[in-house]
Design a protein around this motif. Structure first.
Motif, short mmCIF file in Angstrom:
data_model
loop_
_atom_site.label_atom_id
_atom_site.label_comp_id
_atom_site.label_asym_id
_atom_site.label_seq_id
_atom_site.Cartn_x
_atom_site.Cartn_y
_atom_site.Cartn_z
N THR A 1 -34.40 42.19 -22.08
CA THR A 1 -34.22 41.49 -20.81
C THR A 1 -35.45 41.59 -19.92
O THR A 1 -35.46 41.04 -18.81
CB THR A 1 -33.00 42.06 -20.06
OG1 THR A 1 -33.24 43.45 -19.78
CG2 THR A 1 -31.74 41.92 -20.89
N VAL B 1 -36.96 33.76 -13.72
CA VAL B 1 -35.58 34.26 -13.68
C VAL B 1 -35.58 35.61 -12.95
O VAL B 1 -36.35 36.50 -13.29
CB VAL B 1 -35.01 34.42 -15.10
CG1 VAL B 1 -33.58 34.96 -15.05
CG2 VAL B 1 -35.05 33.09 -15.85
N ASN B 2 -34.77 35.73 -11.96
CA ASN B 2 -34.61 37.01 -11.24
C ASN B 2 -35.91 37.51 -10.62
O ASN B 2 -36.17 38.72 -10.58
CB ASN B 2 -34.01 38.08 -12.18
CG ASN B 2 -33.33 39.20 -11.43
OD1 ASN B 2 -32.92 39.04 -10.27
ND2 ASN B 2 -33.19 40.35 -12.07
N HIS C 1 -41.11 38.54 -20.56
CA HIS C 1 -39.97 37.69 -20.25
C HIS C 1 -40.34 36.62 -19.23
O HIS C 1 -41.47 36.57 -18.73
CB HIS C 1 -38.82 38.55 -19.72
CG HIS C 1 -39.15 39.31 -18.48
ND1 HIS C 1 -40.14 40.27 -18.43
CD2 HIS C 1 -38.65 39.23 -17.21
CE1 HIS C 1 -40.22 40.76 -17.20
NE2 HIS C 1 -39.33 40.14 -16.44
N TYR D 1 -33.91 40.54 -16.56
CA TYR D 1 -32.77 39.66 -16.35
C TYR D 1 -31.53 40.41 -15.88
O TYR D 1 -30.74 39.88 -15.10
CB TYR D 1 -32.44 38.89 -17.64
CG TYR D 1 -33.60 38.10 -18.21
CD1 TYR D 1 -34.57 37.54 -17.39
CD2 TYR D 1 -33.71 37.90 -19.58
CE1 TYR D 1 -35.62 36.81 -17.91
CE2 TYR D 1 -34.76 37.16 -20.12
CZ TYR D 1 -35.72 36.63 -19.28
OH TYR D 1 -36.76 35.90 -19.81
N ASP D 2 -31.35 41.63 -16.38
CA ASP D 2 -30.16 42.40 -16.02
C ASP D 2 -30.45 43.55 -15.07
O ASP D 2 -29.55 44.34 -14.74
CB ASP D 2 -29.48 42.94 -17.27
CG ASP D 2 -30.38 43.86 -18.08
OD1 ASP D 2 -31.56 44.07 -17.68
OD2 ASP D 2 -29.93 44.38 -19.12
#
Length: 462
Positions: A242, A321-322, A317, A327-328
């Motif tokens: 992630t 995103v984020n 990554h 991601y997490d």
């Protein structure tokens, strides 16, 4: 003739016969199947009566399993139902269309045999893959082996043995690389640079489609000083990480071995901890790192001790995103990695070369677009131009050294042409902190049917 509506149809008859996997009525994971991430693809095959037919192929999206299975196209309606929440009788009742419990059991057994279902069969394979990975000091060749094998095979006009690939591969690859560099640079006013740049951006397309940008960048480095280490930042196409995912190993190709740089490895482990390597298995089949290694070996060669340059590979990554965090929230974010690697390279002696292994747009029906891109008709021309205009706008942000603006623009537009390497491009810009960025070439590869177009650049950062 087989029933084309029977989703349990066997693999094409042109393939070697294989024993049919058996369904185990006592296996809970078969009774409530949960399909792992798969890649579906059509395949033309020969039916039992010799007539051509299209079958549905399924393979492991994560590339942990090397097996593929083939069914009649009707099987595609089953796939979304295999989420672990339904029993086999529930699936049969929901699908209807003549599907029988016996046919579904056959499908489930084949999926499990190919390790495409969550359960003990896949778990055993995954454990073995991880154990094998950790037992090696260098990753064995994959993409580079296939290319070298093809090069030797073309020279011999037959399928080469493994020994022949290793014996003749370096010479045949060198001939091809040299020819590509000569062609790419034949009309370039300054076909070489005297000083090693801070970084280059090159594709990770397969060589036949991306050769001009590989050759145009690497060819300019043939007379500059040899780097003490090479940092390769790639794209995580198939893995589960992630965040940033680093590799603790070197890389082998048919040309030889590039050992991992132990100083970079130790420094990043100290700065970022073992989390940086927790998903190291994502590197097992990742081509975006490996495809750079033969070029590094060919261009820079071996030192007096007979060693190719040391390398360190990491997969970056998507920072749109984020906000660049994992991601997490549990993996290694972009900025901590950039800061740690930048500080590491500043402390280490000698010269470092950073390679951004980057492809840009992925457009066409193969990637989900409706419009084909080949031809001179107005819709195809408009679709191509739209992709190319977007590429031009985003590449200009790279050339202006505006990584934050690149991320913001891509995030706002939701990455409409599916750039796959925003992460490693942005990381390269931030780590290299260049004063100048020179674009060598932009290219887009389009297949004859217009279903697949992938773009890339070659560039130098100083």
């Amino acid at each position: 003739m087989s029933n084309p509506n029977d989703p349990s149809a066997q693999p094409p008859s042109s393939q070697p016969p294989q024993s049919t996997p058996k369904f185990d009525p006592a296996a809970g994971h078969m009774l409530r199947p949960r399909l792992r991430p798969v890649r579906a693809f059509p395949m033309q095959a020969q039916g039992p009566d010799g007539s051509p037919q299209t079958v549905l192929g399924l393979a492991d999206l994560r590339q942990i399993s090397e097996k593929a299975v083939f069914f009649a196209p009707a099987a595609q309606v089953l796939l979304p139902l295999m989420d672990g929440s339904r029993g086999l009788d529930d699936i049969v009742a929901q699908v209807g269309r003549g599907l029988t419990r016996e046919a579904l059991e056959s499908i489930v057994a084949q999926l499990d045999d190919a390790c495409l279902l969550d359960g003990p069969t896949f778990d055993a394979l995954h454990a073995k893959v991880k154990k094998d990975f950790d037992s090696l000091d260098v990753l064995p060749p994959a993409s580079s082996w296939a290319f070298t094998q093809s090069a030797v095979g073309q020279f011999l006009q037959r399928q080469p043995t493994d020994d022949e690939v290793l014996e003749q591969g370096p010479k045949r690859v060198a001939e091809i690389f040299d020819a590509w560099m000569a062609k790419a640079l034949e009309e370039v006013p300054s076909p070489s640079v005297d000083a090693l740049p801070k970084a280059i951006i090159v594709p990770h397309l397969d060589y036949p489609r991306g050769w001009i940008n590989y050759a145009g960048a690497y060819g300019r480095l043939r007379v500059c000083e040899r780097p003490d280490r090479v940092i390769i930042l790639g794209t995580n196409h198939f893995g589960v990480s992630t965040g940033v995912c680093a590799c603790n190993k070197g890389y082998e190709t048919p040309l030889g071995v590039c050992d991992v740089d132990p100083d970079v490895l130790a420094a990043l482990r100290s700065s970022l901890g073992e989390s940086l390597f927790a998903t190291r298995f994502d590197h097992e089949h990742e081509h975006s790192i490996e495809l750079q290694v033969p070029w590094i070996q060919h261009i820079f060669g071996k030192d007096d001790a007979g060693r190719f340059p040391k390398v360190f590979g990491a997969l970056i990554h998507d920072p749109t995103v984020n906000n660049g965090e994992s991601y997490d929230g549990n993996g290694i974010g972009l900025q901590p990695f950039v800061d740690a690697l930048k500080q590491t390279l500043a402390r280490l002696p000698g010269k470092s070369l950073i390679i951004s292994s980057a492809d840009l747009s992925h457009a066409g029906p193969a990637f989900g677009d409706e419009q084909t891109l080949a031809g001179d008709d107005e819709p195809a021309t408009a679709a191509r131009n739209k992709v190319l205009m977007h590429d031009q706008e985003m590449v200009n942000l790279i050339l202006q050294n505006k990584p934050a603006e690149l991320v913001a623009s891509m995030a706002w537009q939701q990455n409409p042409t599916r750039w796959c390497s925003i992460g490693n491009i942005v990381a390269t810009l931030l780590i290299a902190d260049p004063d100048t960025i020179e674009l060598f070439n932009f290219a887009a590869s389009l297949d004859q049917q217009g279903t697949t177009m992938v773009s890339s650049i070659s560039a130098m950062l100083n």
